[in-house]
Design a protein around this motif. Sequence first.
Motif, PDB file in Angstrom:
ATOM      1  N   THR A   2       0.847  -1.194   0.000  1.00 55.22           N
ATOM      2  CA  THR A   2       0.000   0.000   0.000  1.00 55.22           C
ATOM      3  C   THR A   2       0.883   1.245   0.000  1.00 55.22           C
ATOM      4  N   ARG A   3       0.322   2.279  -0.593  1.00 54.83           N
ATOM      5  CA  ARG A   3       1.039   3.542  -0.648  1.00 54.83           C
ATOM      6  C   ARG A   3       1.180   4.088   0.769  1.00 54.83           C
ATOM      7  N   GLY A   4       2.257   4.835   1.010  1.00 51.19           N
ATOM      8  CA  GLY A   4       2.469   5.446   2.319  1.00 51.19           C
ATOM      9  C   GLY A   4       1.583   6.663   2.523  1.00 51.19           C
ATOM     10  N   VAL A   5       1.962   7.490   3.490  1.00 49.68           N
ATOM     11  CA  VAL A   5       1.206   8.713   3.779  1.00 49.68           C
ATOM     12  C   VAL A   5       2.191   9.877   3.793  1.00 49.68           C
ATOM     13  N   PHE A   6       1.776  10.947   3.143  1.00 57.28           N
ATOM     14  CA  PHE A   6       2.661  12.112   3.026  1.00 57.28           C
ATOM     15  C   PHE A   6       2.119  13.230   3.928  1.00 57.28           C
ATOM     16  N   ILE A   7       2.843  13.512   5.009  1.00 59.29           N
ATOM     17  CA  ILE A   7       2.410  14.540   5.968  1.00 59.29           C
ATOM     18  C   ILE A   7       3.440  15.667   5.990  1.00 59.29           C
ATOM     19  N   ALA A  75      11.716  19.865  -6.585  1.00 58.19           N
ATOM     20  CA  ALA A  75      11.626  18.924  -7.709  1.00 58.19           C
ATOM     21  C   ALA A  75      12.546  17.729  -7.466  1.00 58.19           C
ATOM     22  N   GLN A  76      13.736  18.005  -6.999  1.00 61.04           N
ATOM     23  CA  GLN A  76      14.716  16.949  -6.705  1.00 61.04           C
ATOM     24  C   GLN A  76      14.216  16.058  -5.557  1.00 61.04           C
ATOM     25  N   HIS A  77      13.673  16.694  -4.554  1.00 62.81           N
ATOM     26  CA  HIS A  77      13.175  15.991  -3.355  1.00 62.81           C
ATOM     27  C   HIS A  77      12.031  15.045  -3.728  1.00 62.81           C
ATOM     28  N   ILE A  78      11.072  15.545  -4.513  1.00 63.71           N
ATOM     29  CA  ILE A  78       9.917  14.738  -4.930  1.00 63.71           C
ATOM     30  C   ILE A  78      10.375  13.522  -5.736  1.00 63.71           C
ATOM     31  N   GLY A 126       2.340  17.637  -9.470  1.00 59.48           N
ATOM     32  CA  GLY A 126       0.955  17.545  -8.982  1.00 59.48           C
ATOM     33  C   GLY A 126       0.769  16.752  -7.693  1.00 59.48           C
ATOM     34  N   LEU A 127       1.838  16.239  -7.120  1.00 61.10           N
ATOM     35  CA  LEU A 127       1.701  15.457  -5.881  1.00 61.10           C
ATOM     36  C   LEU A 127       1.500  16.388  -4.683  1.00 61.10           C
ATOM     37  N   LYS A 128       0.407  16.168  -3.954  1.00 61.20           N
ATOM     38  CA  LYS A 128       0.119  17.006  -2.772  1.00 61.20           C
ATOM     39  C   LYS A 128       0.193  16.163  -1.512  1.00 61.20           C
ATOM     40  N   PRO A 129       0.465  16.784  -0.371  1.00 60.54           N
ATOM     41  CA  PRO A 129       0.459  16.020   0.882  1.00 60.54           C
ATOM     42  C   PRO A 129      -0.952  15.488   1.174  1.00 60.54           C
ATOM     43  N   ASP A 130      -1.014  14.353   1.886  1.00 60.43           N
ATOM     44  CA  ASP A 130      -2.297  13.831   2.342  1.00 60.43           C
ATOM     45  C   ASP A 130      -2.808  14.688   3.492  1.00 60.43           C
ATOM     46  N   LEU A 131      -1.880  15.177   4.302  1.00 64.27           N
ATOM     47  CA  LEU A 131      -2.224  15.998   5.464  1.00 64.27           C
ATOM     48  C   LEU A 131      -1.125  17.042   5.679  1.00 64.27           C
ATOM     49  N   THR A 132      -1.550  18.259   5.978  1.00 65.86           N
ATOM     50  CA  THR A 132      -0.602  19.322   6.314  1.00 65.86           C
ATOM     51  C   THR A 132      -1.003  19.913   7.652  1.00 65.86           C
ATOM     52  N   ILE A 133      -0.044  20.001   8.570  1.00 69.25           N
ATOM     53  CA  ILE A 133      -0.340  20.611   9.869  1.00 69.25           C
ATOM     54  C   ILE A 133       0.379  21.960   9.937  1.00 69.25           C
ATOM     55  N   VAL A 134      -0.412  23.006  10.146  1.00 62.92           N
ATOM     56  CA  VAL A 134       0.153  24.352  10.304  1.00 62.92           C
ATOM     57  C   VAL A 134       0.167  24.684  11.794  1.00 62.92           C
ATOM     58  N   PHE A 135       1.332  25.015  12.309  1.00 62.04           N
ATOM     59  CA  PHE A 135       1.446  25.462  13.697  1.00 62.04           C
ATOM     60  C   PHE A 135       1.322  26.969  13.702  1.00 62.04           C
ATOM     61  N   ASP A 136       0.201  27.439  14.223  1.00 63.75           N
ATOM     62  CA  ASP A 136      -0.090  28.870  14.169  1.00 63.75           C
ATOM     63  C   ASP A 136       0.331  29.545  15.465  1.00 63.75           C
ATOM     64  N   ILE A 137       1.013  30.669  15.320  1.00 60.93           N
ATOM     65  CA  ILE A 137       1.527  31.365  16.514  1.00 60.93           C
ATOM     66  C   ILE A 137       1.710  32.851  16.210  1.00 60.93           C
ATOM     67  N   GLU A 138       1.538  33.695  17.229  1.00 58.19           N
ATOM     68  CA  GLU A 138       1.797  35.125  17.053  1.00 58.19           C
ATOM     69  C   GLU A 138       3.274  35.276  16.667  1.00 58.19           C
ATOM     70  N   PRO A 176      -9.478  23.150   3.591  1.00 59.06           N
ATOM     71  CA  PRO A 176      -9.688  22.678   4.971  1.00 59.06           C
ATOM     72  C   PRO A 176      -9.547  21.167   5.141  1.00 59.06           C
ATOM     73  N   ASN A 177      -9.728  20.410   4.076  1.00 55.33           N
ATOM     74  CA  ASN A 177      -9.581  18.956   4.215  1.00 55.33           C
ATOM     75  C   ASN A 177      -8.120  18.539   4.357  1.00 55.33           C
ATOM     76  N   ARG A 178      -7.258  19.216   3.637  1.00 51.80           N
ATOM     77  CA  ARG A 178      -5.834  18.857   3.697  1.00 51.80           C
ATOM     78  C   ARG A 178      -5.114  19.568   4.840  1.00 51.80           C
ATOM     79  N   ILE A 179      -5.406  20.844   5.039  1.00 55.67           N
ATOM     80  CA  ILE A 179      -4.605  21.657   5.963  1.00 55.67           C
ATOM     81  C   ILE A 179      -5.318  21.856   7.292  1.00 55.67           C
TER      82      ILE A 179
END
Length: 203
Positions: A2-7, A75-78, A126-138, A176-179
């Motif tokens: 199975t494919r992994g998960v990209f976070i 591009a290299q990383h992907i 075109g590859l996007k993360p499955d989930l992105t977590i933004v740490f929000d701070i002042e 909102p579904n991804r981030i």
Amino acid sequence: MTRGVFITFEGADGCGKTTQIELLKKYLDEKKIKNIQTREPGATELGVELRKILLHYEKPVSDVAETFLYLADRAQHIEFEIKPMLDDGYIILCDRFIDSTVSYQGYARKQDINQIKKLNEIATKGLKPDLTIVFDIESEVAQKRLQGEKDRLEKEGLEFHKALRFGYLELAKEEPNRIKVINANDTIENIHKKVIELISRYI
Ligand SMILES: Nc1ncnc2c1ncn2[C@@H]1O[C@H](COP(=O)(O)OP(=O)(O)OP(=O)(O)O)[C@@H](O)[C@H]1O
Ligand SMILES: [Mg+2]
């Protein structure tokens, strides 16, 4: 297989990305869940060279040149890290990705947002993360956490960092579904618990 998960983990310098990725990695390792920690810029051999320029080059860098350097790194990383690891079933924990470019080079450096999104699509095929977590701070709180020598982007002023924060929050509203946004002005342990809650449906 199975494919992994990209976070991906996003937010201003000092918001706690690296701290939280390391805690999450430990958690996954203990559960024997196959995972890998990576980052942008600088995950590949070519990326290491680009990172040196991006963070420490002392002469003026044009905004467009800065954007393309990040995109070259991506591009290299992907192609050589993320895609093969995903195909191999890994959970990928990536410190910064496409949303950093939109927020820093788009919102904070005031370049065309849609153009940067299109360039991201080219760099990632075109590859996007499955989930992105933004740490929000002042911005002021994040700045205070940073000790020692600041890199080229960390040296930018408060206005830059406020635009950056706004950018991340806009992106989270658009996708909102991804981030998912977590309040990063909290204890390391509380934030870790929220991260686990968010990733649990992906593992
Ligand atoms: N929730 C927290 N409360 C207080 N201090 C924190 C918290 N999370 C991290 N820190 C501290 O703040 C500093 C910056 O954290 P960290 O390196 O994880 O941020 P980062 O988002 O990875 O920053 P950068 O983008 O510069 O790499 C570190 O000294 C870390 O120990
Ligand atoms: Mg970090």
